[in-house]
Design a protein around this motif. Structure first.
Motif, PDB file in Angstrom:
ATOM      1  N   LEU A 293       0.827  -1.195   0.000  1.00  0.00           N
ATOM      2  CA  LEU A 293       0.000   0.000   0.000  1.00  0.00           C
ATOM      3  C   LEU A 293       0.869   1.255   0.000  1.00  0.00           C
ATOM      4  O   LEU A 293       0.560   2.250  -0.678  1.00  0.00           O
ATOM      5  CB  LEU A 293      -0.915  -0.016   1.220  1.00  0.00           C
ATOM      6  N   ARG A 294       1.992   1.201   0.750  1.00  0.00           N
ATOM      7  CA  ARG A 294       2.885   2.368   0.801  1.00  0.00           C
ATOM      8  C   ARG A 294       3.516   2.647  -0.565  1.00  0.00           C
ATOM      9  O   ARG A 294       3.706   3.809  -0.959  1.00  0.00           O
ATOM     10  CB  ARG A 294       3.977   2.125   1.844  1.00  0.00           C
TER      11      ARG A 294
ATOM     12  N   LYS B 134       6.161   9.323  -7.253  1.00  0.00           N
ATOM     13  CA  LYS B 134       7.508   9.040  -6.763  1.00  0.00           C
ATOM     14  C   LYS B 134       7.878   7.589  -7.074  1.00  0.00           C
ATOM     15  O   LYS B 134       7.940   6.737  -6.181  1.00  0.00           O
ATOM     16  CB  LYS B 134       7.607   9.306  -5.268  1.00  0.00           C
ATOM     17  N   PRO B 135       8.123   7.279  -8.331  1.00  0.00           N
ATOM     18  CA  PRO B 135       8.415   5.884  -8.694  1.00  0.00           C
ATOM     19  C   PRO B 135       9.712   5.364  -8.078  1.00  0.00           C
ATOM     20  O   PRO B 135       9.825   4.167  -7.818  1.00  0.00           O
ATOM     21  CB  PRO B 135       8.494   5.925 -10.220  1.00  0.00           C
ATOM     22  N   THR B 136      10.682   6.243  -7.851  1.00  0.00           N
ATOM     23  CA  THR B 136      11.930   5.792  -7.223  1.00  0.00           C
ATOM     24  C   THR B 136      11.656   5.257  -5.825  1.00  0.00           C
ATOM     25  O   THR B 136      12.174   4.198  -5.429  1.00  0.00           O
ATOM     26  CB  THR B 136      12.941   6.947  -7.160  1.00  0.00           C
ATOM     27  N   ASP B 137      10.841   5.988  -5.063  1.00  0.00           N
ATOM     28  CA  ASP B 137      10.471   5.516  -3.719  1.00  0.00           C
ATOM     29  C   ASP B 137       9.698   4.203  -3.811  1.00  0.00           C
ATOM     30  O   ASP B 137       9.925   3.288  -3.012  1.00  0.00           O
ATOM     31  CB  ASP B 137       9.615   6.568  -3.014  1.00  0.00           C
ATOM     32  N   ALA B 138       8.779   4.115  -4.745  1.00  0.00           N
ATOM     33  CA  ALA B 138       7.969   2.900  -4.879  1.00  0.00           C
ATOM     34  C   ALA B 138       8.847   1.690  -5.178  1.00  0.00           C
ATOM     35  O   ALA B 138       8.637   0.604  -4.625  1.00  0.00           O
ATOM     36  CB  ALA B 138       6.924   3.081  -5.979  1.00  0.00           C
ATOM     37  N   GLU B 139       9.838   1.865  -6.043  1.00  0.00           N
ATOM     38  CA  GLU B 139      10.726   0.752  -6.370  1.00  0.00           C
ATOM     39  C   GLU B 139      11.510   0.309  -5.135  1.00  0.00           C
ATOM     40  O   GLU B 139      11.641  -0.894  -4.860  1.00  0.00           O
ATOM     41  CB  GLU B 139      11.689   1.158  -7.477  1.00  0.00           C
TER      42      GLU B 139
END
Length: 927
Positions: free
Chosen positions: A608-609, A618-623
């Motif tokens: 979920l986060r 923020k795809p970098t954070d998601a990865e």
């Protein structure tokens, strides 16, 4: 370092050499150096011309008559003639002594002849008799020594013996008479005090230890020299500069366990029995150990005292945990199981907590009592409160094996599956599958069907959930096709009475026209009364449900029963546009799951986060979040949760342009159960987005449509969670099917409430792309406004790029440049390399020069507008009315009007229509 008693013994030897005789008993617990002291003294005596006779009493020879006397006289230092004569006297005395064993006065003449022979020996030099282990001496030898000792006063004979207290096995009458001799002296050889411990440590480490180190070593060994040397010899003790409270460690097979077992063996049977009982109980009184071991109170007390004297235990507990483990390891397995069974019964009778009883039931294998399964189940719940996941699972597994009641066994497996979700979601899935097989075979009761369904809902395995609900309906004689609450609705509604979520079935029909028309499933355009259709979930995203969600998060502590409502509440906040609020609460619960070492919960919350990170652009954070979560799953392959995490990771990698990394993930075959779960829909969408980014729109469209059909079938068709229609529309645009793309987006907008600004913004952007150029500008402007409020920087960058192109087509180059510059800035902040590459390709090198201008303009806006004015300006530019702004910012309408008046004056514009697109905005403050 010489023993302090060695001087005393030397003085006593000098006295005996002067024909005054003497008897010394070296008394002390096992391992304290009695034998070593006796050896040192005998060597000294031999060095000064004393004739030494040495013997060591052995437990195995306690019942062998005259065994110790034969050891004494079988001495190579004796001349051949003397040795033969003395041994002959023993041989002659053997039969009469055995015949007279029942009489304490028997065999006196034989003893007299031996004493006479020893006196002849003392005529030439003093005599020292050393006996190691007086407590193990055979009875006949003890009578001989008593006779010799009683006549040794006034002679040149000295007798020294070692004895371990609380370990008396010989004739108590003879021993009492022995101890009554007037010329007998007893020397206590005990454990070392702290200063002596410090000296021994310094000798071993070649450095002075600090007080903390000395205190720790003394506490763990009681100052017992044998144990202390063993612990030091293993070279595993903590350094003198280590942190306080860290005990020196010992290996399972090293010197320390051997030293412990040696001390136990030399402390007597009573001590060994008491140690066995204490190792099983961990801590216990003499009375409890007596009941457990089936020994008398006096015998148990004697054993406990011996253990305390040897420094092995303190206050009814082993000083070093390795000492207890050594005793358990070397205990006979059957005896260990029996003691654990007895311990369980004893603790149950005393009213102990289930968590204290259960380890004994596990160690015993089973306790033949009617309460064993009940205790195990209660203990599992008790240890879970303290985070004991593995112990709880162990108790539940044993309870399941011991139970013979089918209903109870099902209940135990249900609980096991839920507990497994904490640490190993895949194992929880396997238990759920096992219960589904039991359901198919009729071994699950009707009133337990819903609990089985709840398990599959926890894992978002909708295919199996449908099957369970169908079987339950059949068992109840109901219509299996009747709709039920959606998973989200049922979860939150069951947790909060104010969060009742209505369900509406979606009617589907194929879209006509185009090569893929037969595969596109859409909701009917109108209800029977002509109202605009709503999605099953979108209709429930009201202020009441958001309030209920926030209340759920505030009052919920993370546990098995609250996890699902917490996830649902977070999802509602996210999809309702409260992204920052959802992020705040999600981070709090992630920290809590880390503290509780619940990797399964952590992975679920991380999914979920990561979705929140994608919603914020923020795809970098998601990865990074998904990679961290996947690394914590014990079994990455096979679980549907892992498949969902991989799906979000692929989405992030695709947005970042990491196509090779995402392709590697997608080339791994997914779990068979993945596509029957909600996580499978995430995976399908991710695969479709990757195909779309790599210019394979036909493949992407297949995945999007498959996800859509499944979402509709399972009644989870919510664009805020799965905007498959928008994805399919984008694929249709690449394929040149503009009409189909427009219809898909219109359907998506119809299912999306006004509050879901992100999905509406994305849909408006796609609708603009599918619309004729003359109608495109207004749609894209609205899309930008919506996405500004939503806070998704990446989607906003895409919308600004399209808006810039629309302005450029209309010849409005200034506005086009403003939108393009803002898109470039956002794309770079997001790390969206594919979008950056497209911007560079279409705008050449102008963006690099314009970036400084954008940054300067942003600084100028920040200087000219206050925080309050900027928030009002952002919402006004996004299309909100004054009343809407008032409600969202919790200020009056009059205050809104005043702020806007000042904004217009500072920016030198006439109204809200002229508010610039690239006005700086704080997403969290206005969303």
């Amino acid at each position: 370092m010489a023993h302090p008693h060695l001087t005393t013994l030397k003085l006593a030897l000098d006295e005996s050499a002067s024909s005054r005789g003497g008897i010394v008993i070296l008394e002390g617990p096992a391992g304290c150096g009695k034998t070593e002291l006796l050896c040192d003294f005998s060597q000294h005596a031999a060095s000064v011309g004393v004739f030494v006779l040495w013997a060591q009493a052995l437990p195995s020879e306690t019942s062998l008559p005259l065994s110790l006397m034969r050891q004494l006289l079988d001495n190579p230092s004796l001349s051949e003639e003397t040795g033969r004569r003395l041994r002959a006297l023993l041989d002659e005395a053997g039969a009469p002594l055995l015949r007279s064993a029942a009489s304490p006065r028997g065999g006196t003449s034989e003893m007299q002849r031996l004493w006479t022979a020893l006196r002849d020996l003392m005529a030439t030099q003093p005599l020292l008799i050393c006996v190691d282990g007086l407590q193990y001496m055979d009875a006949t030898s003890l009578r001989y020594l008593l006779y010799i000792a009683g006549r040794s006063r006034g002679t040149r004979l000295m007798m020294v013996a070692t004895e371990t207290p609380y370990c008396h096995q010989q004739d108590h009458a003879c021993r009492t008479e022995f101890l009554r001799l007037s010329h007998l002296r007893r020397l206590r050889v005990g454990c070392l005090e702290r200063p002596e411990v410090a000296g021994l440590i310094a000798e071993h480490l070649h450095a002075e230890p600090d007080e903390t180190t000395v205190r720790r070593y003394h506490a763990l060994t009681g100052g017992n020299p044998l144990l202390l040397r063993a612990l030091l010899a293993e070279k595993t003790a903590v350094s003198m500069s280590s942190s306080r409270g860290t005990p020196p460690q010992a290996s399972h097979t090293g010197a320390f366990p051997e030293a412990v077992l040696t001390c136990l063996a030399n402390s007597g049977p009573a001590a060994s029995v008491a140690a066995d009982g204490l190792a099983v109980l961990e801590v216990g009184s003499v009375g409890a150990l007596s009941q457990l071991c089936g020994t008398s109170y006096a015998s148990t007390d004697r054993g406990v005292r011996a253990l305390e004297a040897a420094g092995i235990i303190l206050h009814g507990r082993f000083r070093h945990p390795m000492a207890r483990e050594s005793v358990l390891e070397w205990m006979d397995p059957e005896r260990r199981r029996q003691l654990h069974r007895s311990a369980a019964v004893l603790l149950r009778a005393e009213g102990a907590a289930a968590a204290a009883i259960a380890p004994h039931v596990v160690a015993a294998g089973r306790v033949p009592e009617p309460w064993d399964v009940t205790v195990l189940r209660e203990a599992a719940e008790e240890v879970l409160v303290e985070g004991g996941h593995h112990a709880a699972l162990q108790y539940l597994e044993l309870a399941h094996r011991l139970s013979s009641d089918e209903r109870q066994r099902t209940s135990i497996r249900l609980r096991t599956a839920i507990v497994l979700c904490r640490t190993n979601p895949l194992a929880g899935e396997r238990v759920a599958e096992e219960l589904l097989r039991d359901l198919r075979s009729g071994r699950v009761a009707l009133d337990q069907c819903q609990a089985v369904a709840d398990l599959f809902r926890r894992h978002f395995r909708f295919a199996e959930l449908d099957e369970v609900m169908r079987v339950e309906s059949e068992l109840r004689g109901e219509d299996a096709s009747a709709p039920a609450l959606t998973a989200d609705a049922r979860t939150l509604a069951s947790y909060d009475a104010h969060a009742t979520l209505p369900y509406k079935r979606v009617v589907v029909r194929p879209l006509r026209g185009g090569p893929h028309s037969g595969r596109i499933l859409l909701p009917a355009r109108h209800h029977r009364h002509g109202a605009r259709p709503e999605s099953p979930v979108a209709e429930t995203s009201t202020e009441d449900v958001v309030t209920a969600s926030e209340a759920t998060l505030r009052r919920s502590a993370l546990n098995d029963s609250t996890l699902e409502p917490i996830i649902t509440a977070l999802r509602y906040l996210l999809h309702d546009g409260r992204t920052e609020t959802a992020r705040h609460w999600c981070d709090l619960f992630l920290s809590e799951s880390l503290r509780r070492k619940a990797d399964g919960w952590y992975a679920l919350l991380s999914l979920l986060r990561a979705d929140i990170a994608l919603h914020l652009g923020k795809p970098t954070d998601a990865e990074a979040i998904t990679q961290d979560a996947l690394s914590r799953l014990s079994e990455r392959k096979g679980g549907v949760l892992a498949g969902g995490l991989i799906g979000l990771q692929v989405m992030a990698q695709t947005a970042l342009g990491h196509y090779e990394a995402s392709a590697r993930e997608l080339n791994r075959p997914p779990a068979e159960s993945l596509l029957g779960s909600g996580y499978g829909l995430i995976y399908l969408r991710a695969r479709g987005l990757h195909s779309l980014a790599t210019r394979r729109p036909h493949v992407a469209l297949d995945d999007f449509l498959t996800a859509g059909r499944l979402a509709i079938r399972w009644s989870v068709d919510d664009p805020a969670w799965l905007p498959w229609r928008g994805d399919a529309a984008e694929a249709c645009l690449l394929l040149g099917h503009r009409a189909e793309a427009e219809r898909l987006v219109v359907e998506q907008l119809a299912m999306t409430g006004r509050r879901r600004t992100r999905v509406r913004g994305m849909s408006l952007r796609l609708l603009g792309a599918a619309t004729e150029p003359q109608g495109r500008l207004s749609l894209l402007t609205r899309a930008v406004r919506k996405l500004q409020v939503a806070g998704d920087r990446l989607e906003l960058a895409r919308a600004l790029l399209d808006l810039g192109e629309a302005h450029r087509c209309l010849g409005e180059t200034t506005r086009a440049d403003v939108a393009t510059r803002r898109a470039w800035q956002l794309a770079r902040e997001c790390g969206a390399e594919p979008l950056c590459a497209r911007l560079r390709q279409e705008n050449d090198e102008s963006l690099g020069r314009q970036e400084d201008e954008v940054r300067g303009a942003a600084d100028a806006w920040a200087t000219r507008l206050s925080d309050s004015e900027r928030k009002v300006a952002v919402l006004a530019a996004s299309g909100f009315s004054n009343r809407d702004i008032s409600a969202r910012l919790h200020i009056t309408v009059s205050t809104v009007e005043q702020h806007l008046t000042r904004v217009y004056r500072k920016l030198d514009i006439r109204g809200r229509r002229q508010l610039p697109l690239d006005i700086p905005f704080e997403l969290g403050g206005v969303a």
